[in-house]
Every structure is written in C-alpha cells, then in structure tokens.
Design an enzyme around this catalytic site. Sequence first.
Site, PDB file in Angstrom:
ATOM      1  N   CYS A  69     -80.544 -61.144 -30.529  1.00  0.00           N
ATOM      2  CA  CYS A  69     -80.652 -59.810 -31.116  1.00  0.00           C
ATOM      3  C   CYS A  69     -80.459 -59.828 -32.625  1.00  0.00           C
ATOM      4  O   CYS A  69     -81.154 -59.109 -33.353  1.00  0.00           O
ATOM      5  CB  CYS A  69     -79.660 -58.861 -30.463  1.00  0.00           C
ATOM      6  SG  CYS A  69     -77.969 -59.404 -30.594  1.00  0.00           S
ATOM      7  N   HIS A  77     -74.050 -56.680 -29.731  1.00  0.00           N
ATOM      8  CA  HIS A  77     -75.473 -56.455 -29.970  1.00  0.00           C
ATOM      9  C   HIS A  77     -75.658 -56.081 -31.427  1.00  0.00           C
ATOM     10  O   HIS A  77     -74.712 -55.699 -32.118  1.00  0.00           O
ATOM     11  CB  HIS A  77     -75.963 -55.334 -29.039  1.00  0.00           C
ATOM     12  CG  HIS A  77     -77.445 -55.228 -28.954  1.00  0.00           C
ATOM     13  ND1 HIS A  77     -78.258 -56.315 -28.822  1.00  0.00           N
ATOM     14  CD2 HIS A  77     -78.261 -54.144 -28.980  1.00  0.00           C
ATOM     15  CE1 HIS A  77     -79.521 -55.920 -28.770  1.00  0.00           C
ATOM     16  NE2 HIS A  77     -79.550 -54.586 -28.865  1.00  0.00           N
ATOM     17  N   ASP A 105     -84.423 -50.633 -31.754  1.00  0.00           N
ATOM     18  CA  ASP A 105     -83.834 -51.874 -31.249  1.00  0.00           C
ATOM     19  C   ASP A 105     -84.949 -52.863 -30.990  1.00  0.00           C
ATOM     20  O   ASP A 105     -85.571 -52.841 -29.926  1.00  0.00           O
ATOM     21  CB  ASP A 105     -83.058 -51.584 -29.961  1.00  0.00           C
ATOM     22  CG  ASP A 105     -82.282 -52.811 -29.500  1.00  0.00           C
ATOM     23  OD1 ASP A 105     -82.436 -53.879 -30.122  1.00  0.00           O
ATOM     24  OD2 ASP A 105     -81.530 -52.686 -28.522  1.00  0.00           O
TER      25      ASP A 105
END
Lengths: 659, 303
Positions: free
Chosen positions: A407, A451, A467
């Site tokens: 991520c 994250h 995202d």
Amino acid sequence: MNPKTVTYEQLLGIFGCLALALVAHLGALPGWVLMTVAAAGGIRLLLARRGRAAPSRGVRLAVAALAIVLLFLQFRTFNGLSAGTALLALMAGLKLLETDTQRDIYVITLIIYFVSMAALLEGNSFWLLAYLIGVCWLTTATLLRLTGTQPIANWRHSLRYSGRILSQALPLALVFWLFFPRFAGPLWHMPDDGHSAASGLSDSMSPGDIDQLALSDEVAFRVRFASAAPPPQELYWRGPVMHDFDGRTWRHGYPTSLAAPPLRTEGPAYRYTVSLEPHQHNWIFTLDWPSHSDLPGGMLTGDYTLVQRDPVSRAMDVDATSYTRTQSSAPLSEPSRKRDTRLPANRNPRSLQLAHTLRASHPDDMDYLRAVLAMFTQQPFYYTLTPPKLAGNPVDEFIFDTQRGFCGHYASAFATLMRAAGIPAHVVTGYQGGTFNRFADYWIMRQSDAHAWDEVWIGGRGWIRIDPTSAIAPERVERDLSDSVSADEPLTSRWQRRTPWLSDARLRLDALGQIWRERILFFDQDSQQKLLEWLNIPEPDGQKLVMVLAAALALVLCWLTWAVRREIDPSRKEPLIRAYSRLCAKLAAAGMPRQPHEGAEDYAARIAQRRPDLGPAVTALCRHYSSLRYAAAAARIGVGQFDAAVRSFRPRINSKPKA
Amino acid sequence: MSAAQSMIDAILAQINRVILGKDAQIRLCLACLLARGHLLIEDIPGVGKTTLAHAIAKTLGLSFQRVQFTSDLLPADVLGVSIYDRETGKFRFQRGPIFAQLVLADEINRASPKAQSALLEAMEEHQVTLDGQSMPLPEPFFVVATQNPQDQVGTFPLPESQLDRFLMRVHLGYPAPVAERELLSGVDRRDLVNSLTTVTTVDSLRRLQQLVLDVHVAPALLDYVQALVAHTRHAPGLNAGLSPRAAIGLLRAARAWALIVGRDAVIPEHVQAVFAAVVEHRVRQRESGPAALTRLLEAVPIP
C-alpha cells in the site's frame, strides 16, 4: 544437621521461583543482570550439591560492589523503574549466593514477591497478572515447604495449601481494589526510558515501512461502536498525514493550520470508543473523518488528526464521533495548496514525465485521476508483501520497472503523480479494516492492518479519499489483509485461517482481555465515585476511606491473630486447661515454672520438695486437675470449682534466695 | 483401701523382702505381669535375676518351671517330646518345662536361635504346636527371661523382632550399699525364697489382670501417648520408631502401673514411669542409656 541450614532442595526451589519471577521482567532487564543472577544461583546450587557453605564474605562483598558499579554505569542512577528493578533482581541473585540459613531464604522470598509486583508497573495485561499470581502461588508453596513441620508434605499438598492461603487473601484484595482511593492521574510519574520503543506507525513513511508492520500480529487498538458499524469499505482509521516528500520518504512536516477547517457532514454519525494500546506517539486513531472527541486536552489538527499533548504511553480509552461522508466547506488555503503540490525537482523524472503526458490529454482533475487509477489497474501491477528493493528514484522504479508493491508504494506513487499534475494530494497513514470479534462485538486493529492511502483536493468537492491499493487488490480493502496475501503471507496466519476454531479461540481470548481492561484496569476515580454513590456513602474523601480501610484491616488482623493463637494452643479453648495454665503461671511467677513434659503430680511433688509451705495446696490442686483431665467422665464435674480454687490460690513469692 | 490395693501391697512387700532396694524394678515386674506381658531381665550374672523370678512365682502361687538355656538346648527340651508308649502302643506327649504358669528362661541369649524361637513362638501364641497337634499353655502364662549383656562371650543376641515380644525389659543393677550390707549380713536369699508364703491365688491374680483393663484412659492421655510414639518415629538419634504393638503395650503397661499405684485412671506420670522399660529395647538408639530416653520424654510436652 542444624534444621536452620538450607538444603539443596530448598535452594533449588527458591532459585526456581526467583527465575520465574524474573521471566516477567525479561524485556526490561539488561542481559548481564539476568546472567549474573543465573550465575550466582548456579554457583550456590553447585556448592550446596557438594555440601559446601556459601562463599566467603570477602568474595560476596567484592561481587556485590562490582555489580552495583556496573549497574550505575549502565543506568547512571538507581532511581526509576528499570534501574530499581535491575537492582532488586541483582541483589536477589547475590543474596542467593550468600544463602546459608532459612532466614536468608525468607528474605529472598520477600524479594520475589516484590519483584513480581514490580512487573505490574511495566505491564498490566491479564496474562501477566495470571502469570505473576502463578509465581506467587509457587513461591508461597516453596515457603510453606520450608517452614512446614516434619515430614515435608508432597508438592501437591503444598500447592493446595498455598492456593488456599492465596485465595483467602482475595476478599481483602477485592475490598482494597474497590475502596482504596484512586487518584485522578498516575500515582507517580513513570520515567520514560529509552528502551521502550514506539510501535506501529511513525511520523514518516518510506516504501517498505508498512510491510514490516504487516507481519506483526500485535494489537494497535480496539474499537467498539455505540451503534451499528459502518460498512467495512469505510473503515479507514486516520493516523498521521504525510505532506513533505523528498522523493523517497514522506514526512509529516510542519502544520500549516492549527485547527481543522469545518466540514459539512452527511450521512449517519458514528459514535465509538477507541481503546488504544500505548504507541509512544501523540496521535489517536479515529474513524475517517472525526468531528469531535471527549479526550481532555485533545484537539483536531488541520489534517483532521486527533492529537494530545503527551505521547500515548499507557493504554487509554477515547470516545469519539465521526462521519464517513463529508465535504469541505472552506476552500483550500494557499499555504496548504502549496505544500501539498510540492515535489522534489530532480527526483523520479520518469514519473514527472508520465504525469505531464497524461495531464496533457486529461485537463480535468477528475479525468486525470481516473486515468491514473486506470493505469494501475490495466498495467500488470501486483500487490505483494515482499516487494523488490528500490534504489534512488523509488517512484520511477516502482511504476516502470518492478510494478510490485504494498500500500505504501501505491499511495506514494499516486500522490506523486497527482502533485506532478498540480493537484493537491497527501498520504494518510492509519489502519484499515480490522477483525470483528463477534464474541464481544468490537473490532480489533492489528499492526498488520496498517495502511496508507491518499487524499486529493478536487475543486468544488474538497478532500476526497483515494485508495490506489484497492484498485490493484480490492479485497485488501474489503477484507482482511491475511485473506489477500496468498503466497507470501505469514505462516501463522495461513495456519490460523485453515483452523477456524483456533482463530475463534483467539478472538475469545481477546474478548476476555477486553473485559479485563474495561472492568479491572479502567476502574478509576470516576467508577469508584459511582460505586460509592450507589452504596449511599455520602461525600467520600480519600483520607476517610484510607482511615476506615486501615481500621478495618487492623481489626481483621487482630481477630486473625486471636483465632490463630487459639488454634495453635488449644488451652485457650478449654476452661480446665485455661485454669491449669493460670495455676502454672502463678507458680512460675513464684519461681517454679513447670517443665513442658512434666505431669501435674510430678510438678506438685517437685514443688512440695522445694516449698513445703505450698506443698499441700499445690498437691491438692494438681491432683484435682489430673483427675478432672484424665479420670473417667463421671468425675468430670467441678471444673468451675477447680477454676475458683486456682483463682483464690496465691503463692507467696519466696524472698529467700534459691539454695 | 480396696482389696485389690491391699493385695498388691502385700505382693510388693513380700518380694521386696527378698530383693532389697529394688522397689521400682519390682513394681515394673508386677506391672508387666498384670498387663499380661512377658518380662526380660537383663543384667550381669549374680545380681538376683533368678531369685526375683523365683520370688514372684512363689508369692503369686504360680506353677514354676525353670529352663536353663545353653548353646546345645533343643526346642524339644523346652516344649516337650512325643514318646512311644510300648504298653498302649501309642505316642504319648511328654510335656516340656514350658507348660507352667511362670517359666523362667534363664540366660536366654546363651541358646541357639532355634531354641530361642521355640520359646518365643509359644509366648506369642500361648500354645504349643507339635506334630500337627496344638496344646494350650496354662493360664496365666508368664515368661520371665533373663539375659546377659550381649558383650559377654558365647551369647546369641535376640533379634529385634523377638525382643518386641517382651513387654518390658528391666535392668536390676548393683544394689545400693545399705541393701548390699543387708545382703551380706542376712540369711541366704535362696532359703528366704523357699520360706515365702503364697499371697494370692491364681483367681485373684486374674481378677487383678481384669482390673487393669478397667483403668480409665482419657482422650487427653491418648493424645499424649500418640505424641510420644510419633516423636520416636522421627526423633533424631533413633533408628526405628515405636510400632503400633509397642504403643498398645505402652498403654497397657501404664494402666497396670496406675492400678499398682492405686489410681483408677492413667495420668501422664504413669506413662512416663513405664516408658523406659517398655521402649528401650524396641527402639534402636544410636547412643544407648537411660539419658537418651529421658531426653525423648523431655522433648514431648504434655498436651
């Protein structure tokens, strides 16, 4: 052999207990202290095995002096938790070295109790307490075996007995726990020592930071929603926001505005309680986007991150309210726009080039954004926990060469491409998803749920959350992390997934820990106040409580002493024996004490020989006593008569010096 | 004073006339007899062991047999033997000296273990079994064995298991100077024994033995006996503690002692009085002597 001398078994037992108590301090104690304690215990045991006494006084003093000097060199102080505990452990070990008599072992036992208690200053988990109770149990059993009468009972009996003793202490502990005055803050300031490392997210992010976290099972925080929880894809827990980028590492940077600009909220408000584990940073994770909290001294920064002045160094609960759907009502300030579009000039040139090319064909911000996301989905980007190492221009290498990342890589690359096109963007770090504990209705966020995502300013809409990781691996967002990583997930989590009962058991244990935390650890001044009000105790103040508790404790101890003495010495129960003891005491005061093994009539005969004046009276009394005590039941009348006779018997103290 | 008491006093007085200055030992011997136990008298030769046994038999009116134990004594010499009777054509059992109410086994440790065990078995069972035939011994049956101290030449010390069959072991010891002077100047002791009259009948002896069982024992006294016995079991300096049989014996002897001193209940002093005689030969002490036993007694407070 002198019964006061310690045996090998006793030494072994007490050394084992000390070792178990020190295990609770493993992380906090320097290795050499543990080694010294182990060596001292080992040497003493070896000597005992060979039937030899402790080393000489000189050796012991030298070793103790050396150890204290080393300790001071290490900590530069004897104050504070770590140094104090280390000193205590060290001294217990050295005491072991000089242990020769049972008294020494009593001292060590006391130290063991103390060392066990000291462990509770460092941690407060249920399991630690359970372990320490176990250690105390074993120590008490060892102590019992030391002091018990011959022959020594077997271990099972000792353990049962010491368990009974410990459980008898429970009511007292409960009363003190409920009623001992609580203080608003911690009683003493725990010195922050450099050993306690911050865990979880930090105020900077480089590619590869988060994938280390992803392997950690450690709990970051737990959340209990007051009502229904938002859908899983909205469970973004906001942490520090990264503004400054040097081409490789994102940093928080200096804030441009202190207060959060107002937000126009939509949709339902979510109220929840965040139970944070200590992480040594001053931010508090909240659901994206927080609107207010009950945290005293807490504030929302311009990044909508909830912070407090001091780092979170103890477990704490925060109640907060968030809205998952918001719109910025105020325009983006110029300093903020400037900061969130800044890029290092000479880094990642290929990415900048790509951004210019894309921007040329997509002048609209939203179109451009979609084009970049489409690039991530259409090109063979992979999501992996073990990405290749990146060198000088990490964004370039990631987008054009490796195309494998976590991520952090995607968030970093996406924000770079946005900024290159002049669109304000920053990276938000935090946690996403989590595990729902269906046994106790709360969410668990582990470090593996860490994250990173982006926020992009779109004119007219304000900050929107993008995202990019979900574009590559949507299941990463919609489900648990350990579901999405397949080949390179940690073995333990794969194993857990295949054995559902195990993960169930784990959740149940976690729920138990949560109950512990809510009911026991967070029983504070407020809860106590409520309890006292509920019990109709008006205006309780600390001083009164302490006095009442102390008085009650003193009363209980007096009663126990009386009961124990009565138990040990049955003469306190039976009137006949009490009367006889009185007679013996009177005669002892007259200078003729009874020998413990001496029968009443022999005693009388001895007295008659030494003091002919007392002879007839004493002989009659003793004869009366032994017939009352030993004759057939029919003759057992007249205890009262005997008692009266003893009371009226007054031996004249012979002033003549003994012959 | 009850009839029992005057009878006991008469018995003691008569025996005391023969054995001078040994009142305590004579009381112990009588207590042993009243408690239906067997007696072992241990001392060097010539201090009056045999005379004492004689005097007891004579005073109590018991049939008396004496067996001199020697190294070549056979079991048959003690128990008896079956002889073929030519006239009737049958075996006839010729009773040995053991068929008497009071058997004096003189110098028991001179005999071989085989002969010793023949006697000891009869003592335990109160009967003799020969050729598959059991013959009861007379009642009362009382063995007084004498023994030389074991450091003398040519003796077979009794093993512990057999020592345990004797309720008491009594030492006579040298007489006090006054008593010795009277011994030297007075009449011959053997003549004196022969001139003794019987004080009691077998029936009244049995009644006395029955009275011993009626002496009251309070729970507090049992506490004390148990404490004593427990102490011998892990006292330092003792190799073996007292067995339950020994504990029973101790209590029985204490009851007899209480009867002798004219009490109807046992008090701790009675237990202490018989303790050494009952216990000394049963516990293997690392250091022997009465001092060790006194220490044992002193270590246990009276509850």
